[in-house]
Design an enzyme around this catalytic site. Structure first.
Site, mmCIF file in Angstrom:
data_model
loop_
_atom_site.group_PDB
_atom_site.id
_atom_site.type_symbol
_atom_site.label_atom_id
_atom_site.label_comp_id
_atom_site.label_asym_id
_atom_site.label_seq_id
_atom_site.Cartn_x
_atom_site.Cartn_y
_atom_site.Cartn_z
ATOM 1 N N ASN A 28 8.632 -43.074 4.644
ATOM 2 C CA ASN A 28 9.404 -42.165 3.785
ATOM 3 C C ASN A 28 10.194 -41.145 4.602
ATOM 4 O OD1 ASN A 28 7.402 -40.419 4.644
ATOM 5 N ND2 ASN A 28 6.737 -39.808 2.596
ATOM 6 N N GLY A 32 8.796 -39.118 10.270
ATOM 7 C CA GLY A 32 9.467 -40.111 11.103
ATOM 8 C C GLY A 32 10.979 -39.926 11.050
ATOM 9 N N ASP A 52 7.590 -44.616 -0.389
ATOM 10 C CA ASP A 52 6.385 -43.784 -0.380
ATOM 11 C C ASP A 52 5.173 -44.703 -0.491
ATOM 12 O OD1 ASP A 52 4.307 -42.049 -0.812
ATOM 13 O OD2 ASP A 52 5.266 -40.935 -2.439
ATOM 14 N N VAL A 53 4.370 -44.785 0.572
ATOM 15 C CA VAL A 53 3.255 -45.737 0.570
ATOM 16 C C VAL A 53 2.081 -45.253 -0.275
ATOM 17 C CG1 VAL A 53 3.914 -46.676 2.812
ATOM 18 C CG2 VAL A 53 2.192 -44.859 2.702
ATOM 19 N N TYR A 141 -6.387 -33.427 7.638
ATOM 20 C CA TYR A 141 -6.139 -34.574 8.516
ATOM 21 C C TYR A 141 -7.448 -35.277 8.866
ATOM 22 C CZ TYR A 141 -4.289 -37.232 12.504
ATOM 23 O OH TYR A 141 -3.920 -38.230 13.370
ATOM 24 N N LYS A 145 -8.572 -39.138 7.459
ATOM 25 C CA LYS A 145 -8.834 -40.266 8.349
ATOM 26 C C LYS A 145 -10.260 -40.783 8.197
ATOM 27 C CE LYS A 145 -4.857 -40.616 10.565
ATOM 28 N NZ LYS A 145 -4.013 -41.831 10.489
ATOM 29 N N TYR A 155 -13.490 -52.420 2.178
ATOM 30 C CA TYR A 155 -12.706 -53.631 1.939
ATOM 31 C C TYR A 155 -13.228 -54.797 2.768
ATOM 32 C CZ TYR A 155 -9.060 -52.341 -1.339
ATOM 33 O OH TYR A 155 -8.382 -52.022 -2.488
#
Length: 321
Positions: A28, A32, A52-53, A141, A145, A155
């Site tokens: 997005n 970056g 936008d992930v 942050y 994570k 998963y």
């Protein structure tokens, strides 16, 4: 690749393209930059999708590998974007995992040494659970994570997704933002501008820094393997923050003084990886020495800042010296 237009992501895109791999970069551009992937964009195998992930992802065709790198990474950025940081570590990771599960792809999470917090174990092994303040200024942050790691493991266990987790220690090199607040670009730019080098706290706190090409090799080695991780990817040679400031000042040839500023809250006092697992499972270890890596970084930043912003006192050595 999510976050492919960021510092690490753009270097990773380049290496994948050099292998002849088709790369779809999802970003997005909140931290970056299109500039980071200008060279990649000239390759017909590369596609940048601005998206936008934290929303569900859709990628046409077969996918062999999903790399989740999207996240603000510097303290300056994730403290400016706390909610976005939490969401990309949670919802963003979920959607990247869903994409991998749907496509039957290998999934690699770019986690961080910050999961260890201010460590009580030294050097840090992957078996160490960490010492993290869940409500401090760094928590958005750190905990994003840690959540992403737990989700990735879920998963693997419940869905059979082929996952791997990399815990990345401090990386540095070209394409870091000069004002993102991280140690190496801050010291380099201050030295090039003939400004005082600002060391937070006593400067005796330690870091191990890994040049970007070594970090990228480690991530690709994990992607190419079936290792579940977590695997530490970092340089095991430890230096104090003040030593790094002094070395950068020397390499630039600057006369800048080194000033102390107030230390950051929850700033880790020692940070150094044990990379035994990376050596045994991936056959990986860093190759670029600190002086060589810093010189490459200094020359890149000197080009970015321009001769008019560097003091006449700066005497840059040649890249091969």
């Amino acid at each position: 690749m999510t976050g492919g237009a960021g510092f690490l992501g753009s270097h990773l895109c380049e290496q994948l393209l050099s292998r002849g791999t088709e790369v779809v970069c999802l970003d997005n551009l909140i931290t970056g930059s299109r500039r980071n992937v200008e060279e990649c964009a000239r390759n017909p195998l590369f596609r940048l999708v601005e998206c936008d992930v934290t929303r569900p992802l859709s990628v046409a065709g077969e996918v062999d590998l999903v790399l989740h790198l999207a996240s603000p990474a510097s303290p300056k950025d994730y403290q400016r974007l706390p909610i976005e940081t939490m969401l990309v570590g949670g919802q963003g990771c979920l959607h990247a995992l869903e994409l991998a599960a749907d496509k039957g792809a290998r999934f690699v999470l770019a986690s961080t040494s910050e999961v260890y917090g201010d460590p009580l174990e030294h050097p840090q092994r992957e078996s160490y659970w960490g010492n993290v303040n869940p409500v401090g200024p760094r928590a958005v942050y750190d905990e994003a994570k840690r959540y992403a790691e737990a989700l990735t493991c879920a998963y693997r266990r419940e869905r059979g997704t082929r996952t791997g987790i990399a815990r990345i220690f401090n990386s540095y090199g070209p394409r870091m933002h000069p004002d993102d607040g991280r140690m190496v670009p801050t010291f380099v730019c201050e030295a090039l501008r003939a400004e005082p080098l600002t060391v937070a706290g006593s400067g005796e706190q330690t870091r191990s820094v890994c040049y970007v090409s070594d970090t990228v090799r480690g991530l690709l080695a994990l992607a190419d393997s079936e290792s579940e991780g977590p695997v530490n990817i970092g340089n095991p040679h430890e230096h104090s923050v003040r030593q790094l400031a002094e070395m950068i000042r020397e390499l630039v040839g600057s006369d800048s003084p080194i000033d102390s500023t107030v230390g950051a809250v929850d700033d880790p006092q020692r940070r150094c990886p044990d990379i035994t697992v990376a050596g045994e499972q991936l056959g990986w270890q860093p190759e670029i020495g600190l002086r060589e890596g810093l010189l490459r970084t200094i020359h890149w930043f000197a080009g970015q800042l321009g001769a008019d912003t560097a003091s006449d006192r700066v005497r840059l050595p040649t890249a091969g010296s």
